[in-house]
Every structure is written in C-alpha cells, then in structure tokens.
Design a protein around this motif. Structure first.
Motif, mmCIF file in Angstrom:
data_model
loop_
_atom_site.group_PDB
_atom_site.id
_atom_site.type_symbol
_atom_site.label_atom_id
_atom_site.label_comp_id
_atom_site.label_asym_id
_atom_site.label_seq_id
_atom_site.Cartn_x
_atom_site.Cartn_y
_atom_site.Cartn_z
ATOM 1 N N VAL A 273 0.844 -1.197 0.000
ATOM 2 C CA VAL A 273 0.000 0.000 0.000
ATOM 3 C C VAL A 273 0.878 1.246 0.000
ATOM 4 O O VAL A 273 1.859 1.339 0.743
ATOM 5 N N GLY A 274 0.534 2.191 -0.860
ATOM 6 C CA GLY A 274 1.296 3.431 -0.968
ATOM 7 C C GLY A 274 2.408 3.383 -1.991
ATOM 8 O O GLY A 274 3.007 4.418 -2.312
ATOM 9 N N GLU A 275 2.701 2.200 -2.527
ATOM 10 C CA GLU A 275 3.760 2.056 -3.525
ATOM 11 C C GLU A 275 3.374 2.767 -4.822
ATOM 12 O O GLU A 275 2.224 2.684 -5.270
ATOM 13 N N ALA A 276 4.305 3.482 -5.422
ATOM 14 C CA ALA A 276 4.055 4.144 -6.707
ATOM 15 C C ALA A 276 4.059 3.103 -7.819
ATOM 16 O O ALA A 276 4.954 2.261 -7.879
ATOM 17 N N VAL A 277 3.065 3.153 -8.671
ATOM 18 C CA VAL A 277 2.955 2.207 -9.783
ATOM 19 C C VAL A 277 2.523 2.976 -11.029
ATOM 20 O O VAL A 277 2.098 4.128 -10.957
ATOM 21 N N ARG A 278 2.645 2.312 -12.173
ATOM 22 C CA ARG A 278 2.101 2.898 -13.380
ATOM 23 C C ARG A 278 1.296 1.844 -14.126
ATOM 24 O O ARG A 278 1.691 0.689 -14.212
ATOM 25 N N LEU A 279 0.167 2.278 -14.619
ATOM 26 C CA LEU A 279 -0.740 1.394 -15.340
ATOM 27 C C LEU A 279 -0.546 1.588 -16.831
ATOM 28 O O LEU A 279 -0.354 2.716 -17.307
ATOM 29 N N ARG A 280 -0.617 0.485 -17.567
ATOM 30 C CA ARG A 280 -0.585 0.538 -19.021
ATOM 31 C C ARG A 280 -2.015 0.387 -19.525
ATOM 32 O O ARG A 280 -2.673 -0.617 -19.250
ATOM 33 N N ILE A 281 -2.496 1.380 -20.259
ATOM 34 C CA ILE A 281 -3.885 1.381 -20.723
ATOM 35 C C ILE A 281 -3.881 1.484 -22.243
ATOM 36 O O ILE A 281 -3.555 2.534 -22.818
ATOM 37 N N ALA A 282 -4.244 0.390 -22.902
ATOM 38 C CA ALA A 282 -4.286 0.373 -24.366
ATOM 39 C C ALA A 282 -5.458 1.208 -24.866
ATOM 40 O O ALA A 282 -6.564 1.147 -24.312
ATOM 41 N N ALA A 283 -5.216 1.975 -25.916
ATOM 42 C CA ALA A 283 -6.263 2.849 -26.460
ATOM 43 C C ALA A 283 -7.483 2.044 -26.903
ATOM 44 O O ALA A 283 -8.621 2.513 -26.787
ATOM 45 N N ARG A 284 -7.275 0.836 -27.386
ATOM 46 C CA ARG A 284 -8.393 0.026 -27.864
ATOM 47 C C ARG A 284 -9.260 -0.501 -26.722
ATOM 48 O O ARG A 284 -10.370 -0.989 -26.964
ATOM 49 N N ASP A 285 -8.767 -0.400 -25.459
ATOM 50 C CA ASP A 285 -9.530 -0.884 -24.312
ATOM 51 C C ASP A 285 -10.295 0.224 -23.598
ATOM 52 O O ASP A 285 -10.851 0.005 -22.512
ATOM 53 N N VAL A 286 -10.335 1.403 -24.184
ATOM 54 C CA VAL A 286 -11.042 2.533 -23.579
ATOM 55 C C VAL A 286 -12.247 2.885 -24.442
ATOM 56 O O VAL A 286 -12.112 3.132 -25.642
ATOM 57 N N SER A 287 -13.434 2.905 -23.838
ATOM 58 C CA SER A 287 -14.641 3.363 -24.531
ATOM 59 C C SER A 287 -15.150 4.624 -23.850
ATOM 60 O O SER A 287 -14.782 4.922 -22.694
ATOM 61 N N LEU A 288 -15.972 5.376 -24.542
ATOM 62 C CA LEU A 288 -16.401 6.689 -24.075
ATOM 63 C C LEU A 288 -17.921 6.783 -24.008
ATOM 64 O O LEU A 288 -18.628 6.189 -24.821
ATOM 65 N N CYS A 289 -18.417 7.542 -23.031
ATOM 66 C CA CYS A 289 -19.858 7.840 -22.937
ATOM 67 C C CYS A 289 -20.023 9.234 -22.348
ATOM 68 O O CYS A 289 -19.172 9.710 -21.588
ATOM 69 N N LEU A 290 -21.114 9.903 -22.709
ATOM 70 C CA LEU A 290 -21.323 11.288 -22.288
ATOM 71 C C LEU A 290 -21.880 11.391 -20.877
ATOM 72 O O LEU A 290 -21.738 12.425 -20.219
ATOM 73 N N SER A 291 -22.525 10.334 -20.392
ATOM 74 C CA SER A 291 -23.039 10.320 -19.024
ATOM 75 C C SER A 291 -22.622 9.017 -18.367
ATOM 76 O O SER A 291 -22.469 7.991 -19.035
ATOM 77 N N ALA A 292 -22.459 9.039 -17.054
ATOM 78 C CA ALA A 292 -21.985 7.856 -16.336
ATOM 79 C C ALA A 292 -23.078 6.795 -16.284
ATOM 80 O O ALA A 292 -24.159 7.041 -15.745
ATOM 81 N N PRO A 293 -22.826 5.626 -16.849
ATOM 82 C CA PRO A 293 -23.839 4.559 -16.802
ATOM 83 C C PRO A 293 -23.973 3.998 -15.387
ATOM 84 O O PRO A 293 -22.996 3.937 -14.637
ATOM 85 N N SER A 294 -25.183 3.594 -15.028
ATOM 86 C CA SER A 294 -25.426 3.053 -13.695
ATOM 87 C C SER A 294 -25.601 1.540 -13.709
ATOM 88 O O SER A 294 -25.750 0.925 -12.655
#
Length: 358
Positions: A273-294
């Motif tokens: 806990v508290g350790e600095a990390v970096r995440l790899r996020i592929a562009a193809r794994d990100v989708s977009l929406c204008l409002s937060a889905p519930s």
C-alpha cells in the motif's frame, strides 16, 4: 550523470548522425524498427565501433575528434576505460568457466570493491547457478549471469542491446524485473523494438529512424502524443501513474489511486500500500460515454475531458483524454466520435475494463 552525444558514423552505406542527451537516472529506451541504427549507436557509445564527434558522460570526455578542454585532440577512451556495463542479445560469457569463475574473472579485472560479488549475486538471484558451467545454463539463466557480470564493475551506465530477444515469456518477465531494479541506482540505455518492453521499463524514450534520433521525451508524454509515432500504432498504449490503495480480498481486486479517482484491477501479487505504480492502458480498451452509466459491468468509469482528437485511418479516430492531470488515449470509430459530437473540451466518461489493465 547525464550522457551527451553529438556523433556521426558509417557502416557500409548506412549513415548515423545523433545529437542527444540521456537523462541522469532511470531507463531511456532507444526504440525503432530493425535497421534504424539502434545497435550501431549503442556500440559507438560503448567504444566498440568507431565514430566522429563527441561523447561526454558526466564530467568525463569519452570521445572527441576535435580540441578538448584540456587542449588534447582525438580523445577516444577504450571500452575498459568507460565506466559501463553491457548486455547484448547473446550473453558474452566464458564457456570454459563456471558461473562463479565468470564472476571472479570480471571482479578481478574491474577491481570490484569488497562485497560487490556477493551483493550482485543476491541482487540477481543467481546463487544456485554458481557451481554450474556456462554451457549447461538455459537462455534466461545465461542472461541473468551476464547481467550480474555487467553490474560487477559498479558501472555508472548500463548499455543493454535487446537482451530479451531470445528468451521465453517467463524469463523475459524475470529479467525485466532485474533491469528495473538495477535502474534504481544506475542509468540505463535500453535498445528494443518491442512495445511491451518499452511500456514496462521506459522513463524516457529516444525514437530512432534511419540513423537519427527524431524524438527525445518522457515516455508518458510521447506515448499519448497524437501526432507521435507511438500513438499511430495499432497497439497504442498510454501510461498512467498512480499509488497502490486497498486490496478487496473478497473480489481479488487491487485499487490504484490516480488523483481523486480509484481504478480496480485483478492482481496475482499484491503490492505494498502506498507504492508508486504505473498502469498501461491500451487505447483500444477505452470506450467513451457522455453520461456515467449506472448499469454497466465495467468497474472503471472515470470523468475525463477531451484534449484533442484526430483520424488515424479509415473509419477510426484517436482521442486524447485528460484524466487527473495525466493523459490517456481512446481509439474509437469515426462514427462514434460524430455521434458523441466530440471536440476539445468535451467532458465525458472513460470506461476501462478492470481485466484490461496491466
């Protein structure tokens, strides 16, 4: 301990001309296609291949074909005079010696300080290999020993030339961990054309094309730059810096805190806990929406803002997003971009599957 280069060289018809400055800490990845001149540049820095121009590391002049500050011409330190450690695609070990014999030879030749051999053995985890002959080692074991040898001379700079190219995935992961550990105390110049290795190691990136460095930039910045070479790739991926939060043991999920936001991902090993990390996020794994889905199965739904967008091929659009003061990318269809009426300044939500995060 920065490395400053202003050099020219030729190998047959191939010409290399580089002006670059290496950061004094962390891993600088020299990235480019095969034949771009990456290995040639590394060999010139090491003093293995001839070149013209100037190479300076910290306060030491390694190479100069002009008048130096001391009034001497044609300074050219031999390989053994440059405080470097080297690791190549194929480990250069003495096959007639045991692993211990290889270490002892280098320690004596490099005048390693007392205790350095034991320290390197522990750091690289090669104690079980010490009595074995080199010709009995696997590829991964050989590279571990070669890395240990490179560290024995207490180098001030590590030069690594595609050291993982001949290894299987398990050995690659092990050696990457060792290199990242070594980079905490000595700067590394790491040659590769493998995107996964860049994402795992790079603090800085040098992009090389046809014998020239075309870009020098922090890795996170270069990866998310829409007009950059890396963002145009089908496997475009951004880096997101965060901090380890709590572990949800009931779901086997680890939280990562990024600014005021929390991301969840499955982990096989729980970091501190508290350790600095970096995440790899592929562009193809990100989708977009204008409002937060519930009612979505996606765990990571984060507020973001469109910073820029551009077409990247027939029917595809790359969107640069600002998230907690950092940047990620989303690759979506051009139709989706039109339907959402995206433009710089649009506030929306980025959806990222937990299982897609690394």
């Amino acid at each position: 301990m920065s490395l400053a280069l202003s050099i020219r060289g030729r190998r047959g018809a191939f010409q290399l001309q580089v002006d670059a400055t290496l950061q004094p800490q962390g891993v600088t990845v020299l990235f480019g296609a095969s034949g771009a001149g990456k290995s040639s540049l590394l060999r010139m820095v090491a003093g293995l291949d001839p070149c013209e121009g100037t190479i300076r590391f910290a306060d030491q002049l390694w190479r100069s074909s002009g008048l130096s500050s001391h009034g001497k011409r044609n300074v050219d330190l031999a390989v053994w005079q440059r405080p470097i450690g080297m690791l190549f695609q194929q480990p250069t070990l003495f096959h007639h010696l045991t692993v211990q014999g290889n270490l002892n030879y280098v320690a004596k030749r490099r005048h390693s300080p007392a205790g350095q051999v034991e320290k390197v053995i522990e750091q690289t985890g090669i104690a079980p290999l010490l009595p074995r002959r080199v010709d009995s080692l696997s590829g991964g074991e050989s590279q571990r020993v070669a890395l240990a040898r490179a560290l024995l001379g207490t180098p001030r700079l590590l030069l690594l030339d595609e050291p993982l190219s001949a290894l299987g995935e398990e050995h690659k992961r092990e050696l990457l961990e060792l290199i990242a550990l070594a980079a905490q105390t000595v700067p590394v110049l790491y040659v590769t054309h493998n995107m996964a290795e860049l994402l795992r190691l790079a603090d800085q990136v040098w992009l090389m094309e046809q014998g020239r460095i075309i870009t020098q930039a922090p890795a996170a910045q270069e990866l998310s730059r829409l007009d950059g070479v890396l963002a145009q790739r089908a496997d475009a991926t951004a880096l997101l810096a965060g901090e380890v939060g709590r572990y949800a043991s009931e779901d086997h999920l680890q939280s990562i805190i990024v600014g005021n936001h929390t991301l969840w991902l499955p982990v096989s090993q729980r970091p501190a806990v508290g350790e600095a990390v970096r995440l790899r996020i592929a562009a193809r794994d990100v989708s977009l929406c204008l409002s937060a889905p519930s009612d979505s199965s996606i765990l990571n739904i984060l507020p973001a803002r469109v910073l820029d967008l551009r077409d990247v091929g027939p029917g595809q659009c790359l969107v640069q997003l600002g998230l907690a003061g950092q940047c990620i990318l989303a690759r979506i269809s051009s139709r989706s971009a039109r339907q959402l009426s995206l433009f710089p300044g649009t506030d929306l939500y980025a959806q990222i599957k937990a299982v897609a995060l690394v």
